[in-house]
Design a protein around this motif. Structure first.
Motif, PDB file in Angstrom:
ATOM      1  N   TRP A 192      -8.720  28.150 -13.802  1.00  0.00           N
ATOM      2  CA  TRP A 192      -9.692  27.242 -13.130  1.00  0.00           C
ATOM      3  C   TRP A 192      -9.098  26.901 -11.717  1.00  0.00           C
ATOM      4  O   TRP A 192      -8.038  27.493 -11.337  1.00  0.00           O
ATOM      5  N   ASP A 193      -9.693  26.253 -11.112  1.00  0.00           N
ATOM      6  CA  ASP A 193      -9.559  25.987  -9.511  1.00  0.00           C
ATOM      7  C   ASP A 193     -10.353  24.807  -9.009  1.00  0.00           C
ATOM      8  O   ASP A 193     -11.147  24.551  -9.692  1.00  0.00           O
ATOM      9  N   MET A 194      -9.712  24.182  -7.786  1.00  0.00           N
ATOM     10  CA  MET A 194     -10.648  22.917  -7.163  1.00  0.00           C
ATOM     11  C   MET A 194     -10.366  22.960  -5.758  1.00  0.00           C
ATOM     12  O   MET A 194      -9.173  23.568  -5.344  1.00  0.00           O
ATOM     13  N   VAL A 195     -11.188  22.554  -5.196  1.00  0.00           N
ATOM     14  CA  VAL A 195     -11.282  22.301  -3.691  1.00  0.00           C
ATOM     15  C   VAL A 195     -12.022  21.410  -3.087  1.00  0.00           C
ATOM     16  O   VAL A 195     -12.956  20.853  -3.578  1.00  0.00           O
ATOM     17  N   LEU A 196     -11.756  20.772  -2.013  1.00  0.00           N
ATOM     18  CA  LEU A 196     -12.504  19.624  -1.204  1.00  0.00           C
ATOM     19  C   LEU A 196     -13.033  20.298  -0.043  1.00  0.00           C
ATOM     20  O   LEU A 196     -12.181  20.963   0.873  1.00  0.00           O
ATOM     21  N   GLY A 197     -14.159  19.846   0.328  1.00  0.00           N
ATOM     22  CA  GLY A 197     -15.013  20.231   1.736  1.00  0.00           C
ATOM     23  C   GLY A 197     -14.393  18.950   2.529  1.00  0.00           C
ATOM     24  O   GLY A 197     -14.163  17.944   2.203  1.00  0.00           O
ATOM     25  N   ALA A 198     -14.736  19.167   3.869  1.00  0.00           N
ATOM     26  CA  ALA A 198     -14.454  18.495   4.848  1.00  0.00           C
ATOM     27  C   ALA A 198     -15.504  17.331   4.915  1.00  0.00           C
ATOM     28  O   ALA A 198     -15.271  16.232   5.834  1.00  0.00           O
ATOM     29  N   TYR A 199     -16.820  17.405   4.292  1.00  0.00           N
ATOM     30  CA  TYR A 199     -17.905  16.487   4.376  1.00  0.00           C
ATOM     31  C   TYR A 199     -18.063  15.764   2.963  1.00  0.00           C
ATOM     32  O   TYR A 199     -18.895  15.285   2.729  1.00  0.00           O
ATOM     33  N   GLY A 200     -16.961  15.924   2.118  1.00  0.00           N
ATOM     34  CA  GLY A 200     -17.012  15.072   0.816  1.00  0.00           C
ATOM     35  C   GLY A 200     -17.361  15.835  -0.387  1.00  0.00           C
ATOM     36  O   GLY A 200     -17.523  15.210  -1.424  1.00  0.00           O
ATOM     37  N   THR A 201     -17.546  16.962  -0.248  1.00  0.00           N
ATOM     38  CA  THR A 201     -17.773  17.909  -1.332  1.00  0.00           C
ATOM     39  C   THR A 201     -16.833  18.336  -2.186  1.00  0.00           C
ATOM     40  O   THR A 201     -15.644  18.936  -1.681  1.00  0.00           O
ATOM     41  N   ALA A 202     -16.676  18.097  -3.434  1.00  0.00           N
ATOM     42  CA  ALA A 202     -15.539  18.298  -4.450  1.00  0.00           C
ATOM     43  C   ALA A 202     -16.010  19.537  -5.469  1.00  0.00           C
ATOM     44  O   ALA A 202     -17.261  19.456  -5.812  1.00  0.00           O
ATOM     45  N   LEU A 203     -15.491  20.702  -5.464  1.00  0.00           N
ATOM     46  CA  LEU A 203     -15.941  21.787  -6.065  1.00  0.00           C
ATOM     47  C   LEU A 203     -14.640  22.237  -7.054  1.00  0.00           C
ATOM     48  O   LEU A 203     -13.467  22.128  -6.591  1.00  0.00           O
ATOM     49  N   TRP A 204     -15.261  22.441  -8.154  1.00  0.00           N
ATOM     50  CA  TRP A 204     -14.068  22.965  -9.230  1.00  0.00           C
ATOM     51  C   TRP A 204     -14.781  24.147 -10.203  1.00  0.00           C
ATOM     52  O   TRP A 204     -15.877  23.838 -10.443  1.00  0.00           O
ATOM     53  N   ILE A 205     -13.885  24.752 -10.823  1.00  0.00           N
ATOM     54  CA  ILE A 205     -14.106  25.559 -11.927  1.00  0.00           C
ATOM     55  C   ILE A 205     -13.714  25.063 -13.254  1.00  0.00           C
ATOM     56  O   ILE A 205     -12.320  24.666 -13.070  1.00  0.00           O
ATOM     57  N   ASP A 206     -14.198  24.978 -14.192  1.00  0.00           N
ATOM     58  CA  ASP A 206     -13.576  24.455 -15.762  1.00  0.00           C
ATOM     59  C   ASP A 206     -14.448  25.189 -16.559  1.00  0.00           C
ATOM     60  O   ASP A 206     -15.082  25.965 -16.404  1.00  0.00           O
TER      61      ASP A 206
END
Length: 480
Positions: A385-399
């Motif tokens: 799994w992994d997760m990351v945040l963008g500069a405009y508020g998008t949270a993205l993750w693998i689950d």
């Protein structure tokens, strides 16, 4: 009898209250309205109201200032921004382009890191692959041009690879800090080179620096010793360092992630969030230890975290620091993290005076992060799994939440996300609880039936997502 024409200044005021669709219809009615709707001021005002003030990214700018753009370009940027936003935040965003390529043509290889170069048009992608082929174990650091994937533009291979960090400041010539047996190398990239094996150019070498790389920002490095002590130093004067130390702990806790600007550092450890002033350090102080001006103790031990400033038109207009989004996955008593992600915000301190030095009485942020919501995000035993945040508020993750797609399969992954809106003081908050999630993912970008995804990267401004796999492939999804 002729129909009276309103003065131009009155028409401009009326245009400010019209949407993009209404303006496009209005310009088709007569020559006078066509000329009015081709004025730069009309589209600049509409872009400000519909995009900038709503903290929506503008694709295609590539670092250009809006003041340099004419009316047609402003109109085009506005249309692209709104089109990207509609697709990006839909329940199932649909990529308009999909690029898949192999990073290493060797068996038993995998991508272990993938990142877009910050704000360089997000045209360039940095990947790190590991080949464990029987003949030789090798790490391969590469830079790819997403407009031409026929070959990588820069490559560095090493059997003894000890870590790297990408510079979060795109204005600095040093793009990558690479830890090697000789110390830490600061690398630039010759984007015009025809030889990938020589395109990574060594700009500086910090000899015999045996500490792990934690963060690279501008000319500042944050490094870590095996006993979790953190040291701050600059490329120009690497022999002089200052330790970021929390005096409440004799043995420093492990650093999970950190964010550095010229004025301050935000450090997330497994048990605390710490805010440090860097004013004296950059002023040339001989201070060997810097204590936090504020810190917060987490309720549970942190397993993983991602930090990102939230672009905020309102904060910029008021001249204050933008809020910081924090995405946290806590650890558990078992050998895998808990099945939930927590969204915190570190709010700005409205009383902060940016013209004065940061200290315990003048800090850009409040000392305690605010929990906004908790997302269900299950992880199967041994699943990636992994997760990351963008500069405009998008949270993205693998689950591993694939029951809605593949029933109760033993494998499978979901690439999901949600959009964090700008936090306003006094807004709703929730209590931290281990009893369940308060929210679910609002966007599902992709799903797959095995556990092949390893790492993800996001270029929110350009609507791009990169996913690295266990078979040394990278897929770039473009949503505009």
């Amino acid at each position: 009898m002729a129909i009276p024409v309103l003065p131009t200044d009155v028409l401009l005021i009326i245009c400010k209250h019209l949407g993009i669709a209404d303006l496009l219809k209005l310009r088709q009615t007569c020559k006078d309205f066509l000329e009015i709707t081709q004025l730069r001021s009309v589209w600049h005002e509409l872009l400000r109201a519909e995009v900038l003030e709503k903290n929506i990214p503008i694709p295609g700018l590539e670092g250009r200032n809006l003041a340099t753009l004419g009316a047609k370009e402003l109109e085009s940027r506005l249309a692209d921004a709104l089109r990207l936003r509609r697709n990006w935040i839909s329940p199932s965003p649909e990529p308009v382009r999909r690029l898949t390529f192999r990073t290493v043509d060797k068996p038993d290889s995998q991508v272990i890191s993938v990142s877009f170069l910050p704000t360089r048009g997000h045209r360039w992608l940095i990947s790190l692959a590991l080949s464990t082929a029987p003949d030789q174990r090798m790490f391969i650091l590469q830079c790819w041009d997403l407009l031409d994937l026929s070959h990588c533009i820069a490559r560095r291979s090493a059997a003894d690879f000890r870590g790297f960090r990408i510079n979060t400041d795109p204005s600095h010539p040093g793009i990558v800090a690479l830890r090697s047996p000789m110390g830490v190398e600061i690398l630039g990239i010759d984007f015009l080179s025809n030889d990938p094996d020589s395109a990574f150019v060594t700009l500086h070498v910090l000899h015999n620096l045996a500490e792990s790389l934690q963060t690279f920002s501008g000319s500042t490095l944050l490094t870590k010793l095996d006993d979790n002590r953190l040291h701050l130093r600059t490329i120009e004067n690497p022999d002089v360092s200052a330790e970021l130390r929390n005096p409440n702990y004799v043995v420093q806790k492990e650093c999970v992630d950190a964010m550095i600007t010229h004025e301050y550092a935000v450090v997330v450890r497994t048990v605390t969030l710490e805010l440090y002033s860097l004013s004296s350090f950059h002023a040339g102080s001989n201070e060997s230890v810097i204590a936090p001006v504020a810190f917060h103790t987490w309720q549970w031990r942190v397993d993983s975290v991602s930090l990102a400033h939230q672009q905020s038109w309102a904060a910029t207009a008021r001249g204050i620091a933008p809020p910081i989004n924090i995405l946290v996955r806590y650890a558990s008593l078992f050998p895998w993290p808990v099945n939930a992600l927590h969204h915190y915000v570190l709010p700005c301190d409205e009383s902060y005076n940016a013209r004065a030095a940061i200290d315990v009485n003048n800090a850009p942020y409040l000392p305690e992060p605010v929990l906004i919501r908790t997302f269900a995000s299950p992880i199967r035993l041994f699943a990636r799994w992994d997760m990351v945040l963008g500069a405009y508020g998008t949270a993205l993750w693998i689950d591993s939440h694939t029951e809605d797609y593949f029933d109760h399969a033993v494998e499978g992954q979901r690439l999901a996300g949600t959009l964090f809106t700008t936090f306003e003081p006094g807004g709703p908050v929730v209590a931290l609880s281990d009893q369940g999630a308060s929210a679910t993912a609002s966007m599902v970008y992709q799903v797959r039936e095995d556990d092949g995804w390893i790492r993800i990267a996001i270029a929110e401004e350009e609507g791009k997502i990169a996913v690295g796999t266990s078979t040394a492939e990278i897929t770039v999804l473009e949503y505009i």
